[in-house]
Design a protein around this motif. Structure first.
Motif: not given
Length: 331
Positions: A183, A185, A264, A315, A318, A321, A323
Motif C-alpha cells: 500500500l 500512504s 494508515v 492491504c 484500504g 485501514a 480512509d
C-alpha cells in the motif's frame, strides 16, 4: 567376485567425487533398464533410443564398472552376480533421487509449517488477525511467528533465512531480495479532540505549530517529515519520544500535541482510544510505500505464495485501514 555393501549413512569423506563424476546419471537409468529387461532391444524401446545407442551405452558401462553386467545364455541375456546384486540397490537409489528432486504437490490443508515475519506493531495488529483467519480456513497447520525488527535488522534476517518476510518502509535498494508494494500512504497528524482542534487538512505551518510526540516506529520515514519542514524554513519541537505506538494515544489524550505518522498507521492506532482524530498533511509528494520483502528462495513455494497473496489481499483497497473522515472521532 564383486560385492556390494550398503551403508546406512555415508560421511562426505567416504565419497569418491572424482570417480562418481565419470558416471552419467542418464547412464544409470539406462543400466537399470538393461538389468531389469535383460534385453538391449526392449531397453532401446523403453528409453526411446536406437538399439546401437543402447549397445554403445552397455559397452561404456562395462568399461566403467569393470564387469560384463549381462552375458548371453542361449537366447537370453543373464546378469552377472555383480549386476544381480546391483539391481535392487540401483533401483532404490534412483527412486530416492526421483523423490528428492521431483516437486511434490503441497496440500495447504495438511501442511504443517511456521512462517516467520518481521512486522511493525501497528501493521501486526492490522494484518495478523486477517492472515490467521485465512490460515484457519485454508491452511490450518500453518502457524505465524512475528518478530519486531528494524529495517536493517529485517534485511539481515532475510538474507540469513532467519525470517521469511519483512513488511515495512524500506527506502533503499535491495538487489538480492524480492519486493512488492502492499500500500501507499501519505502522512497525517494524529491528535486528541479534547486537547486540540485541527482542520481536516493541514499545511506545514500547522504541523510545526504544535509539540510532537515521536516514535521510533517511523524509522527512516522520520527524515521525510523533517525534510518537508526544513524546506519551508520550519522545525518541529519534540515533546516526547515513545518506544511504542501504544503509548501515543494516551499521551495525546493528556497533552495538546500531535504525532505525525503515516495515514494508515494513524487509522490503526486511533481505533483504540476514544476521541482520537487525524488531520491529513497537504503534500502529495509526502508518501511512503509499505512493502513486503522476501528472499527469492521462496518464490515458487505454494505455502509462501498463499501467504503473499493473503497479505496483498488484506492491504488491497484500504481494507486494513479505511480512509474515513479526517477530523472525526476515529474510535
Amino acid at each position: 567376485m564383486k560385492s556390494i555393501v550398503y551403508m546406512a549413512s555415508i560421511e562426505m569423506t567416504d565419497i569418491d567425487a572424482v570417480w562418481l563424476r565419470r558416471l552419467d546419471l542418464n547412464n544409470m537409468v539406462a543400466l537399470h533398464t538393461l538389468l531389469s529387461t535383460r534385453s538391449v532391444s526392449q531397453s532401446a524401446r523403453l528409453l526411446c533410443l536406437g538399439q546401437p545407442a543402447v549397445s554403445h551405452l552397455l559397452k561404456q558401462l562395462r568399461e566403467q564398472l569393470q564387469d560384463a553386467l549381462l552375458y548371453r545364455h542361449g537366447q537370453r541375456m543373464m546378469p552377472t552376480p555383480f549386476a544381480e546384486a546391483l539391481l535392487p540397490e540401483l533401483e532404490a537409489w534412483l527412486g530416492a533421487g526421483e523423490r528428492l528432486f521431483r516437486q511434490r504437490p503441497v496440500d495447504l490443508e495438511t501442511v504443517e509449517r511456521t512462517v516467520r515475519l518481521a512486522l511493525p506493531d501497528a501493521l501486526e495488529a492490522a494484518l495478523l488477525p486477517g492472515l490467521l483467519g485465512a490460515c484457519r480456513e485454508r491452511a490450518p497447520g500453518l502457524s505465524v511467528d512475528v518478530a519486531a525488527l528494524s529495517a536493517a535488522q529485517a534485511l539481515a534476517a532475510l538474507e540469513s533465512a532467519q525470517i521469511d518476510y519483512a513488511v515495512g518502509y524500506f527506502p533503499f535498494p535491495t538487489p538480492r531480495l524480492e519486493r512488492q508494494t502492499l500500500l501507499r500512504s501519505g502522512f497525517a497528524c494524529l491528535y486528541h479532540r479534547e486537547q486540540l482542534q485541527l482542520p481536516a487538512v493541514v499545511g506545514a505551518e500547522e504541523v510545526a505549530a504544535w509539540p510532537h510526540v515521536y516514535t521510533s516506529y517511523i524509522g527512516e520515514a522520520l527524515s521525510l517529515i523533517d525534510h518537508y519542514l526544513q524546506l519551508r524554513g520550519l522545525q518541529r519541537r519534540v515533546l516526547a519520544r515513545a518506544a511504542s505506538l501504544l503509548a501515543i494515544p494516551p499521551i495525546l489524550a493528556a497533552v495538546p500535541a500531535v504525532a505525525v505518522l503515516p495515514s494508515v498507521v494513524c487509522a490503526i492506532v486511533g481505533r483504540h482510544q476514544a476521541g482520537m482524530a487525524r488531520a491529513q498533511i497537504d503534500e502529495p509528494s509526502l508518501r511512503i510505500d509499505v512493502e513486503l520483502l522476501w528472499h527469492p528462495r521462496v518464490n515458487d513455494d505454494p505455502v509462501h505464495q498463499f501467504v503473499r497473496t493473503e497479505l496483498a489481499g488484506l492491504c488491497a483497497g484500504g481494507r486494513i485501514a479505511p480512509d474515513g473522515a479526517e477530523g472525526e472521532d476515529m474510535a
